[in-house]
Enzyme design. Structure first.
Site, PDB file in Angstrom:
ATOM      1  N   LYS A 147       0.772  -1.082   0.117  1.00 19.28           N
ATOM      2  CA  LYS A 147       0.036   0.059  -0.168  1.00 19.28           C
ATOM      3  C   LYS A 147       0.855   1.119  -0.061  1.00 19.28           C
ATOM      4  CE  LYS A 147      -3.428  -0.684  -0.685  1.00 19.28           C
ATOM      5  NZ  LYS A 147      -3.699  -1.336  -2.135  1.00 19.28           N
ATOM      6  N   GLY A 148       2.058   1.220  -0.318  1.00 13.04           N
ATOM      7  CA  GLY A 148       2.955   2.106  -0.242  1.00 13.04           C
ATOM      8  C   GLY A 148       2.908   3.235  -1.760  1.00 13.04           C
ATOM      9  N   GLY A 149       2.497   2.427  -2.748  1.00 18.03           N
ATOM     10  CA  GLY A 149       2.430   3.026  -4.061  1.00 18.03           C
ATOM     11  C   GLY A 149       3.000   2.251  -4.958  1.00 18.03           C
ATOM     12  N   THR A 150       3.456   0.821  -4.683  1.00 22.32           N
ATOM     13  CA  THR A 150       4.491   0.014  -5.509  1.00 22.32           C
ATOM     14  C   THR A 150       3.943  -0.130  -6.939  1.00 22.32           C
ATOM     15  OG1 THR A 150       3.144  -1.847  -4.517  1.00 22.32           O
ATOM     16  CG2 THR A 150       5.317  -1.027  -3.505  1.00 22.32           C
ATOM     17  N   ARG A 228       5.271   5.048   2.851  1.00 19.75           N
ATOM     18  CA  ARG A 228       4.506   6.113   2.950  1.00 19.75           C
ATOM     19  C   ARG A 228       4.171   6.145   4.520  1.00 19.75           C
ATOM     20  NH1 ARG A 228      -1.720   4.067   0.642  1.00 19.75           N
ATOM     21  NH2 ARG A 228      -2.609   5.991   0.800  1.00 19.75           N
ATOM     22  N   LYS A 353      -6.725   1.162  -6.659  1.00 21.32           N
ATOM     23  CA  LYS A 353      -5.740   2.068  -6.437  1.00 21.32           C
ATOM     24  C   LYS A 353      -6.099   3.628  -6.052  1.00 21.32           C
ATOM     25  CE  LYS A 353      -2.976  -1.291  -6.667  1.00 21.32           C
ATOM     26  NZ  LYS A 353      -2.410  -1.908  -5.531  1.00 21.32           N
ATOM     27  N   GLY A 354      -6.275   3.858  -4.880  1.00 19.91           N
ATOM     28  CA  GLY A 354      -6.630   5.370  -4.781  1.00 19.91           C
ATOM     29  C   GLY A 354      -7.983   5.261  -3.903  1.00 19.91           C
ATOM     30  N   ARG A 355      -8.226   4.131  -3.106  1.00 18.10           N
ATOM     31  CA  ARG A 355      -9.657   4.054  -2.765  1.00 18.10           C
ATOM     32  C   ARG A 355      -9.976   5.247  -1.627  1.00 18.10           C
ATOM     33  NH1 ARG A 355      -8.086  -1.443  -1.845  1.00 18.10           N
ATOM     34  NH2 ARG A 355      -9.200  -2.737  -3.251  1.00 18.10           N
ATOM     35  N   THR A 356     -11.192   5.485  -1.491  1.00 18.21           N
ATOM     36  CA  THR A 356     -11.543   6.493  -0.425  1.00 18.21           C
ATOM     37  C   THR A 356     -11.490   5.883   1.032  1.00 18.21           C
ATOM     38  OG1 THR A 356     -13.159   7.237  -1.952  1.00 18.21           O
ATOM     39  CG2 THR A 356     -13.375   7.800   0.309  1.00 18.21           C
TER      40      THR A 356
HETATM   41  P1  A3P Z   1      -5.023   3.970  -1.536  1.00 21.31           P
HETATM   42  O1  A3P Z   1      -5.838   3.038  -2.381  1.00 21.31           O
HETATM   43  O2  A3P Z   1      -5.189   3.794   0.083  1.00 21.31           O
HETATM   44  O3  A3P Z   1      -5.189   5.466  -1.917  1.00 21.31           O
HETATM   45  P2  A3P Z   1       0.004  -0.326  -3.666  1.00 21.31           P
HETATM   46  O4  A3P Z   1       0.313  -0.299  -5.390  1.00 21.31           O
HETATM   47  O5  A3P Z   1       1.599  -0.424  -3.239  1.00 21.31           O
HETATM   48  O6  A3P Z   1      -0.857  -1.369  -3.270  1.00 21.31           O
HETATM   49  O7  A3P Z   1      -0.409   1.078  -3.072  1.00 21.31           O
HETATM   50  C1  A3P Z   1      -1.559   1.493  -3.328  1.00 21.31           C
HETATM   51  C2  A3P Z   1      -1.635   3.174  -3.100  1.00 21.31           C
HETATM   52  O8  A3P Z   1      -0.882   3.595  -4.173  1.00 21.31           O
HETATM   53  C3  A3P Z   1      -2.895   4.028  -2.997  1.00 21.31           C
HETATM   54  O9  A3P Z   1      -3.409   3.643  -1.810  1.00 21.31           O
HETATM   55  C4  A3P Z   1      -2.669   5.189  -3.657  1.00 21.31           C
HETATM   56  O10 A3P Z   1      -2.525   6.176  -2.733  1.00 21.31           O
HETATM   57  C5  A3P Z   1      -1.076   4.953  -4.195  1.00 21.31           C
HETATM   58  N1  A3P Z   1      -0.880   5.778  -5.288  1.00 21.31           N
HETATM   59  C6  A3P Z   1       0.383   6.175  -5.646  1.00 21.31           C
HETATM   60  N2  A3P Z   1       0.200   6.877  -7.031  1.00 21.31           N
HETATM   61  C7  A3P Z   1      -1.089   6.666  -7.433  1.00 21.31           C
HETATM   62  C8  A3P Z   1      -1.455   6.779  -8.708  1.00 21.31           C
HETATM   63  N3  A3P Z   1      -0.928   7.459  -9.554  1.00 21.31           N
HETATM   64  N4  A3P Z   1      -2.653   6.418  -8.731  1.00 21.31           N
HETATM   65  C9  A3P Z   1      -3.457   5.583  -7.927  1.00 21.31           C
HETATM   66  N5  A3P Z   1      -3.013   5.319  -6.681  1.00 21.31           N
HETATM   67  C10 A3P Z   1      -1.717   5.754  -6.470  1.00 21.31           C
END
Ligand code: A3P
Length: 390
Positions: A147-150, A228, A353-356
């Site tokens: 959940k870091g933005g991988t 993160r 990715k980018g949930r509320t």
């Molecule tokens: P949230 O869904 O909590 O916002 P990972 O890919 O490691 O699982 O990390 C998911 C997180 O990537 C998302 O967490 C989001 O905040 C982050 N993120 C970073 N850059 C992003 C992007 N360009 N689009 C969507 N999510 C992104």
């Protein structure tokens, strides 16, 4: 005068044809058509051949694998237990369990969903061209954090022509190590001279055995960690589990061993993963800090090109990915690619990715910030970077 052939005419009956003649040659149009058909067959063969080698990340295309390559390809897809997203069988059973947690669906929760919107496979055209080259073990791995933005980092990096990456998370060093390095290498896409092979599996960062195992593969492996704010990360982790199991207890109740005393439950994986300094200690027993790059998950959102610049330098790549590659998508609320790898269309990450996030009790958030503070400071010292989470 001529001897009659049994039941037929004598050869000599036909003027000028004393011996049997070869059949007349096909007309030029038919010859051209045959040539065209042969070329089509060769092209089709090469296309399937290249897919068998390079579409490890494209589950659907794995089924097309043929010939000797199919024998080395991962087994065919099985439907996921939830019946939603098909999973590669090699992701299913953990060989070594990840960090312990009280979360009921720990195994499933630690698994990244493969969104259909995620370009996990290269386009057919790039697959065709990637038929050449050879499969290499990765020279660089995104080892964390969950959940870091991988996913964002990997998708952005794949735009670089000198980066080839497997789309799905292989989970080799935590769950499938017993399958051996040859199995692992076979998952990788083909690369040409000068191209870097990469993969990402965020659970490696918290897997005790991973540092020694990666070092045994190659002590020169470059390691990338996207970090993160551990509090937001924990909430994001919880949100992911909640999306699959809406009946789990609240974040607040899972956070504490004893809410009255305020004792934090560090055995809950959502909390434990964020104690970055502790996990990093294990890696530093096997790798010098200079071989690790720490990417800020927050800056990856606010300044993707800036973070990608650092990553490209670290990997020894030409700075090809720049601001020109990104645009901010207001609806999504995140940066997106103007053109995804192997496509000319804009591309945002999928809806997982980018949930509320759910609203969390402020007092619980405050208590968690207090809990993480000393670990964060230690982490800043170890990495020489202030991530600004306090
Ligand atoms: P949230 O869904 O909590 O916002 P990972 O890919 O490691 O699982 O990390 C998911 C997180 O990537 C998302 O967490 C989001 O905040 C982050 N993120 C970073 N850059 C992003 C992007 N360009 N689009 C969507 N999510 C992104």
């Amino acid at each position: 005068m001529g001897q009659r052939l049994s039941g037929g005419r004598s050869c000599l009956d036909v003027p000028g044809r004393l011996l049997p003649q070869p059949p007349p040659s096909p007309p030029p149009v038919r010859r051209k058509l045959a040539l065209l058909f042969a070329m089509l067959c060769i092209w089709l063969y090469m296309f399937l051949y290249s897919c068998a080698g390079s579409c490890a990340a494209a589950p659907g295309l794995l089924l097309l694998g043929s010939g000797s390559r199919a024998a080395h390809a991962p087994p065919a897809l099985t439907p996921g237990p939830d019946g939603i997203a098909p999973r590669l069988p090699f992701q299913a059973a953990p060989a070594t369990p990840p960090a312990a947690g009280k979360e009921p669906a720990e195994g499933a929760a630690s698994q990244e969903e493969q969104s259909p919107e995620t370009p996990d496979s290269p386009s057919s055209i790039s697959s065709f061209f990637s038929g050449s080259g050879s499969k290499q073990l990765p020279q660089a791995i995104i080892i964390g954090v969950k959940k870091g933005g991988t996913r964002a980092l990997l998708e952005f990096l794949r735009v670089h022509p000198d980066v080839r990456a497997v789309g799905a998370e292989p989970h080799f060093f935590d769950r499938s190590y017993d399958k051996g390095l040859a199995w692992y290498r076979d998952l990788m896409p083909r690369t040409l001279e000068g191209q870097i092979t990469m993969e990402k599996t965020p659970s490696y960062f918290v897997t005790r055995e991973a540092p020694a195992r990666i070092s045994a593969m190659s002590k020169d492996t470059k390691l990338i960690v996207v970090v993160r704010d551990p509090v937001t990360r924990a909430i994001s982790d919880y949100t992911q589990t909640l999306s699959k199991r809406p009946d789990i207890p609240t974040f607040e109740s899972l956070t504490f061993k004893n809410r009255t005393t305020g004792l934090i439950d560090t055995s809950w994986s959502a909390i434990q993963i964020g104690i970055y300094a502790k996990h990093l200690e294990h890696w530093l027993r096997h790798f010098p800090i200079g071989q690790m790059l720490f990417v800020s998950g927050e800056r990856l959102i606010s300044d993707p090109a800036g973070e990608l610049g650092r990553v490209q330098d670290f990997l020894g790549l030409k700075r090809i990915i720049t601001d020109k590659h990104f645009y901010f998508n207001k609806t999504k609320g995140f940066p997106c690619l103007k053109k995804a790898e192997g496509s000319s269309k804009p591309h945002c990450l999928g809806k997982t990715k980018g949930r509320t996030h759910p609203e969390i009790d402020r007092e619980v958030v405050r208590r968690l910030r207090e809990f993480y503070r000393p670990f964060n400071l230690k982490f800043y010292q170890m990495t020489g970077q202030d991530f600004g989470w306090d």
